[in-house]
Design an enzyme around this catalytic site. Structure first.
Site, mmCIF file in Angstrom:
data_model
loop_
_atom_site.group_PDB
_atom_site.id
_atom_site.type_symbol
_atom_site.label_atom_id
_atom_site.label_comp_id
_atom_site.label_asym_id
_atom_site.label_seq_id
_atom_site.Cartn_x
_atom_site.Cartn_y
_atom_site.Cartn_z
ATOM 1 C CB VAL A 183 -0.927 0.014 1.234
ATOM 2 C CG1 VAL A 183 -1.771 1.286 1.258
ATOM 3 C CG2 VAL A 183 -1.811 -1.218 1.252
ATOM 4 C CG LEU A 184 3.071 2.033 -3.045
ATOM 5 C CD1 LEU A 184 3.484 2.137 -4.503
ATOM 6 C CD2 LEU A 184 4.289 1.893 -2.146
ATOM 7 C CB SER A 185 -1.776 6.316 -1.698
ATOM 8 O OG SER A 185 -2.969 5.593 -1.887
ATOM 9 N N GLY A 186 -2.481 6.666 1.233
ATOM 10 C CA GLY A 186 -3.403 6.604 2.362
ATOM 11 C C GLY A 186 -4.867 6.667 1.980
ATOM 12 C CB SER A 187 -6.669 6.395 -1.246
ATOM 13 O OG SER A 187 -6.344 5.078 -1.643
#
Length: 189
Positions: free
Chosen positions: A40-44
């Site tokens: 997971v690379l983003s906090g979406s």
């Protein structure tokens, strides 16, 4: 090498081997069962999937998906995204085609484009927080080179005590043989 130091060394190397084996199972094991392992690379999708988490995605039949399910899908050939389905939209012209309206849990707005059912990769089944940082680092240079070098150093360190033990035993045997001949020479005089 003295016995206490050897026991400590054996304990440390055993723990390291177990850690490496567990890491290998967590990263490669699910792939053998047909799952994809992604970082997971983003906090979406916070707080469900934290940045740096490792998610395990299994194949799913897109026609079984419904509103509220989380899917991983292709945005482009080399970019994947994981968001929640907020709507299933059938195609007006071809009823065998469906698209999904998606939204990240932490996002205020829905995603701009619909997801075609053929772009659905799967659905996440579980996650491990923070392990994605390690996996992502190992998969890209210079992390790949560091992992290979660390593995080589680790192998050397595992076998290093055995090399010293062989030398110590060889010296002890030479010393015993030498003392016997010295004693024999002394008896003759």
């Amino acid at each position: 090498m003295n016995k206490t130091l050897k026991k400590v060394w054996d304990g440390v190397t055993t723990i390291l081997v177990i850690c490496i084996a567990v890491l290998a199972v967590l990263l490669a094991g699910p792939r053998l069962m047909g799952m994809q392992v992604l970082t997971v690379l983003s906090g979406s999708m916070e707080p469900v999937y934290h940045v740096g988490s490792l998610i395990y995605v299994k194949d799913v039949d897109p026609f079984t998906l419904k509103e509220g399910d989380v899917i991983t899908y292709m945005l482009s050939e080399d970019t994947l995204s994981t968001h929640r389905i907020v709507g299933v939209v059938p195609d007006e012209e071809d009823t065998s085609v469906i698209r999904f309206r998606t939204k990240g849990d932490a996002n205020d707005a829905e995603d701009a484009t619909l997801v075609h059912y053929k772009n659905v990769v799967g659905t996440p089944v579980f996650t491990i927080p923070y392990l994605g940082y390690i996996a992502n680092y190992i998969q890209h240079p210079p992390g790949t080179y560091m992992a290979i070098a660390a593995g080589a150093v680790f192998l050397i360190l595992v076998f290093l005590p055995d090399l010293f033990d062989d030398e110590d035993e060889g010296q002890k045997k030479k010393g015993k043989k030498g003392s016997k001949t010295d004693d024999a020479e002394q008896d003759d005089n």
